[in-house]
Motif scaffolding. Structure first.
Motif, mmCIF file in Angstrom:
data_model
loop_
_atom_site.group_PDB
_atom_site.id
_atom_site.type_symbol
_atom_site.label_atom_id
_atom_site.label_comp_id
_atom_site.label_asym_id
_atom_site.label_seq_id
_atom_site.Cartn_x
_atom_site.Cartn_y
_atom_site.Cartn_z
ATOM 1 N N GLY A 156 1.570 -1.248 0.313
ATOM 2 C CA GLY A 156 0.205 -0.304 0.584
ATOM 3 C C GLY A 156 0.407 1.637 -0.266
ATOM 4 O O GLY A 156 0.617 1.932 -0.112
ATOM 5 N N ASN A 158 -1.124 4.852 -5.787
ATOM 6 C CA ASN A 158 -1.716 5.323 -5.146
ATOM 7 C C ASN A 158 -2.956 5.095 -5.605
ATOM 8 O O ASN A 158 -4.104 4.635 -6.746
ATOM 9 C CB ASN A 158 -1.194 6.837 -6.841
ATOM 10 N N LYS A 159 -3.991 5.294 -5.071
ATOM 11 C CA LYS A 159 -5.754 4.499 -4.826
ATOM 12 C C LYS A 159 -6.593 4.988 -6.558
ATOM 13 O O LYS A 159 -6.110 3.909 -7.667
ATOM 14 C CB LYS A 159 -6.401 5.042 -4.357
ATOM 15 N N GLN A 160 -6.079 6.260 -7.099
ATOM 16 C CA GLN A 160 -6.827 6.386 -7.374
ATOM 17 C C GLN A 160 -6.169 5.951 -9.256
ATOM 18 O O GLN A 160 -6.920 5.493 -10.336
ATOM 19 C CB GLN A 160 -7.349 8.227 -8.031
ATOM 20 N N HIS A 198 -4.711 3.774 -9.528
ATOM 21 C CA HIS A 198 -4.673 1.898 -9.614
ATOM 22 C C HIS A 198 -6.330 2.125 -10.157
ATOM 23 O O HIS A 198 -5.914 0.448 -10.927
ATOM 24 C CB HIS A 198 -4.892 1.217 -8.154
ATOM 25 N N HIS A 247 -2.745 -5.659 -7.875
ATOM 26 C CA HIS A 247 -1.867 -3.811 -7.595
ATOM 27 C C HIS A 247 -1.208 -3.347 -8.773
ATOM 28 O O HIS A 247 -0.506 -3.747 -9.039
ATOM 29 C CB HIS A 247 -1.901 -3.765 -6.217
ATOM 30 N N LEU A 301 -9.355 -4.605 -4.080
ATOM 31 C CA LEU A 301 -8.427 -3.480 -2.776
ATOM 32 C C LEU A 301 -8.713 -3.640 -1.718
ATOM 33 O O LEU A 301 -10.317 -4.717 -1.536
ATOM 34 C CB LEU A 301 -8.196 -2.213 -2.672
#
Length: 458
Positions: free
Chosen positions: A324, A347-349, A351, A374, A440
């Motif tokens: 993460g 970076n969640k966005q 990803h 991921h 996620l």
């Protein structure tokens, strides 16, 4: 007289002055019990840090008389191995990802083939090329050196034995974007091995894009100066005194710990387990050799929170994965400084955007789900492509395993500066159900649900 003695420092404390230390003189310590004849033998009393006492018989090592070298008027060592450079022969070394091709007298190549259906994508680097002019210069220097008896033949320690070698420098390889675009180069060391077939004994990256390869060749054995010296082991027998155990406590402890620290260093993979240290306060525990059982779920939770990072790699470059957070490649210099290349940050966005562009990477239905992918982006800019490095992290459920707590890491580079980091473990099987449609995992989703402990063995 005892010329040299090698002991594991934490084990024994010697009240004896060791002079003329030479670590090419080998000793092997035996613990035969009480049936040992001490008559007319030089011996000493040894006390360990646990106050255990042993009487050790010292071997009688007689210094060999030095004699003048046999007069040799044959070809130089370089000329002896020269047929190898004209036979167009190649030696291969296969590793987990790369294949190395050493074509004597021509080039050294590192490559990997990716097959997609009938298409084959080739990724390759030249680690060095043959230079005829440099060879002629070296040959001239070798002939002059052969006449000068004061010049010592260089040696390389291999398996604790000093072996003379002939060095060939092969430069002008593929430019290295990690080394100011300097060409790659390789030092090829040829050593005598009578049963050798010119195979690669070892290959390592000694510094960034600088390599060293050791070749075992029987050709060199015909030169008297390049034959390995015979070095037998000298036996030291030690027997216990004053009710001491047959072997020192620390030695028994070290043997137990060594069985728990095994790893396959020939592959760029490691076995990872978080194991609580064994309690060696009671000497009876050493003989019982109890199995250590995981009992705390916090290491896995810390890992998913990015607090416990996993480290892998056995060569010049190592890598670190913080779940993460980031994937990094690094090297520790001799002065302690750390050279780091970021292979990607999470970076969640980004990803989620990557998932939308690659829908086949989304988690499969739960009944068929075996892995999660991921995306880690925005790494250090790659000089080869001009783009930021990026890494796909694959968390794979590994059901068939001898250890339920094993984690296996590997790093691949299928395309320039685009990496795949594999994390395979039975533990992944237990978190697959927590993943959403983008793969996620919400770590705090189930506060009361304990995850199994990840055991780390390095």
């Amino acid at each position: 007289m005892l010329r040299s003695l090698v002991f594991v420092a934490p084990l024994l404390v010697w009240g004896h002055d060791i002079k003329g230390f030479d670590d090419t003189v080998l000793f092997d310590i035996h613990w035969p019990g009480e049936n040992t004849d001490f008559a007319n033998a030089e011996n000493m009393i040894v006390t360990t840090s646990h106050q255990e006492k042993y009487r050790c018989i010292l071997p009688n090592i007689q210094e060999k008389e030095t004699s003048s070298e046999e007069k040799y008027e044959g070809p130089t060592a370089l000329e002896v191995i020269s047929p190898l450079f004209t036979q167009s022969s190649c030696t291969y070394r296969l590793e987990s990802y790369w294949t190395y091709e050493v074509c004597h007298g021509r080039f050294i190549r590192q490559y990997h083939e990716d097959r997609e259906g009938k298409k084959v994508k080739l990724q390759e680097y030249t680690l060095g090329r043959w230079d005829e002019k440099l060879y002629e210069k070296m040959l001239s220097q070798a002939k002059e050196a052969e006449k000068d008896k004061s010049i010592q033949v260089p040696v390389k320690k291999i398996d604790n034995v000093n072996l003379p070698y002939v060095e060939i420098l092969m430069g002008n390889g593929t430019q290295c974007d990690l080394n100011q675009n300097k060409p790659r180069e390789t030092r090829v060391l040829y050593v005598c091995y009578i049963h050798g077939k010119h195979e690669v004994y070892s290959l390592k990256e000694t510094s960034t894009c600088q390599y060293e390869i050791i070749i075992l060749s029987p050709l060199l054995c015909s030169h008297p100066k390049y034959k390995p010296k015979e070095t037998g082991e000298n036996k030291i027998n030690c027997v216990p005194l004053d009710n001491s155990p047959p072997q020192p406590y620390n030695l028994a402890k070290m043997k137990i710990e060594s069985t728990k620290l095994r790893r396959k260093s020939d592959l760029d993979r490691i076995k990872i387990e978080f194991v609580p240290p064994p309690d060696f306060t009671d000497k009876e525990e050493v003989s019982k050799m109890p199995e250590t059982k995981p009992h705390d779920a916090s290491p896995v939770q810390s890992f998913l929170a990015g607090k416990n990072c996993l480290t892998g790699g056995t060569g010049w470059w190592r890598y670190e994965f913080c779940y993460g957070k980031s994937v990094e490649q690094y090297h520790i210099e001799k002065d302690g400084s750390k050279v780091t290349i970021k292979l990607g940050t999470f970076n969640k966005q980004k990803h989620i955007e990557w998932m939308e562009q690659h829908p086949h990477k989304r988690p499969k239905p739960l009944a068929q789900r075996t892995q999660l992918s991921h995306f880690y982006s925005e790494g250090t800019v790659c000089d080869k492509t001009g783009k930021a490095r990026q890494t796909e992290v694959k968390l794979k459920c590994l059901e068939d395993s001898t250890s339920l707590n094993t984690v296996s890491l590997y790093l691949l580079e299928p395309r320039y500066c685009e990496y795949i980091l594999g994390v395979e473990s039975p533990l992944v099987c237990d978190i697959l159900a927590r993943a959403d449609e983008n793969g996620l995992i919400d770590v705090g989703e189930e506060e009361g649900d304990e995850l199994p402990t990840v055991n780390i063995r390095l």
